[in-house]
Design an enzyme around this catalytic site. Sequence first.
Site, PDB file in Angstrom:
ATOM      1  CB  THR A 222      -0.916   0.161   1.376  1.00 57.99           C
ATOM      2  OG1 THR A 222      -1.582  -1.261   1.264  1.00 57.99           O
ATOM      3  CG2 THR A 222      -1.612   1.437   1.451  1.00 57.99           C
ATOM      4  NE  ARG A 250      -8.960  -7.525   0.931  1.00 59.64           N
ATOM      5  CZ  ARG A 250      -7.735  -6.757   1.082  1.00 59.64           C
ATOM      6  NH1 ARG A 250      -7.332  -5.874   0.485  1.00 59.64           N
ATOM      7  NH2 ARG A 250      -7.188  -6.863   2.338  1.00 59.64           N
ATOM      8  N   GLY A 252     -10.217  -3.694   1.530  1.00 55.62           N
ATOM      9  CA  GLY A 252      -9.380  -3.913   2.839  1.00 55.62           C
ATOM     10  C   GLY A 252      -9.280  -2.426   3.680  1.00 55.62           C
ATOM     11  CG  ASP A 253      -5.924  -1.381   6.045  1.00 50.09           C
ATOM     12  OD1 ASP A 253      -5.617  -2.207   5.170  1.00 50.09           O
ATOM     13  OD2 ASP A 253      -5.242  -0.710   6.829  1.00 50.09           O
ATOM     14  CB  THR A 273       1.113  -0.521   4.685  1.00 47.32           C
ATOM     15  OG1 THR A 273       1.454  -1.577   3.656  1.00 47.32           O
ATOM     16  CG2 THR A 273       2.100  -0.364   5.605  1.00 47.32           C
ATOM     17  N   GLY A 274      -0.540  -3.266   5.514  1.00 45.94           N
ATOM     18  CA  GLY A 274      -0.344  -4.322   5.845  1.00 45.94           C
ATOM     19  C   GLY A 274      -1.662  -5.407   5.976  1.00 45.94           C
ATOM     20  N   GLY A 276      -5.029  -6.152   5.642  1.00 49.43           N
ATOM     21  CA  GLY A 276      -6.233  -5.023   5.819  1.00 49.43           C
ATOM     22  C   GLY A 276      -7.354  -5.583   6.649  1.00 49.43           C
TER      23      GLY A 276
END
Length: 362
Positions: A222, A250, A252-253, A273-274, A276
């Site tokens: 990200t 989908r 994510g965060d 970042t990671g 999500g």
Amino acid sequence: MRGRATVVLTAAALLLVGPQSSALPEQPTAPGGAEAEVAEAEGRRPAPDARNVVLAVHGGAGGGLVRKDTKPEVEKAYRDGLTAALRAGQKVLQGKGTSVDAVEAAVKVLEDDPLFNAGKGAVFTEDAGHELDASIMRGKDLAAGAVAGVRNVRNPISAARLVMDKSKHVLLAGEGADDFAARNGLPTVTQDYYWTQARWDALMKAKNPATRDLADPQAHGTVGAVALDRSRDLAAATSTGGLTNKMTGRLGDSPVIGAGTYARNDTAAVSATGAGEVFIRGAAAGTISNLVEFGRRSLAEAAFDVVVKRLPALGGQGGVIALNRAGEFDAPHSTPGMLHGYLTADGRVVTKVFLDETPANR
């Protein structure tokens, strides 16, 4: 005397940030001396990575380059990408732009760089398409905007800014978000714009059980930015292509305010970042802010607590970049590495791409 978290700006710093419109807010005092030793013994991070920072960017956690295995041209490409983003944001700040302007400008540079998983370099979904997410937030009034699952916007972060500035909503998704961006004059692209050989190869590896574990380590990354302007206002922004081979639809965060992005003047600006799904469940960015506001934790302690202690316990890893109004910056991560860099008020640029430059804060 004010707490240790307060930064006294040098003359050179004032040239960049400008005169102060008001006194800096009190910040929780970072532990020192015997307190620092206790913090270390308890596994807490006692101090921020850097001070006097006005802008920082990240290019994804989980990656990072191994020095001995990296060709000089590859290292240069990543450093150049991070530096270009920082310089774009610096130009905005020097031109008396806002922190929101700065994070948008910085993230757009990363979105246009195929090395990073956002915009041009976005990864493929399971059906070989691209769906991109982004969000942005202003610290002085908690205004925010986000887009999710866009397929035809060249710079999703600018679409997120449009949602914040020109709609009554916070989050627009899919076709509606694409249409809103196009109606407001943002450049649009066809899906083939996002195609890169590296991301295609990563998709093929992800679909092959024999090579799945060899997929591009940057393919789940990200990009993001946090900034502090001359008015001492914070802002944060995050943009991503998501996960390689992710299910269509989908999210994510990254487009979720309080999970992948958060900014509040009294606490911190955070871009994550990671993993999500775990960052959503742990309300990562918002929890860091809450620990500073209600827990009276320092920025570094709050970020370390969430990223290194809480989120791995939920089953996911990652990192954040976090900045407060005192210019304190931290970049904790539970992954082996995190591509990131920062700009200090006197114009110094620092980039970190190798694993030994960004030790995991375990």
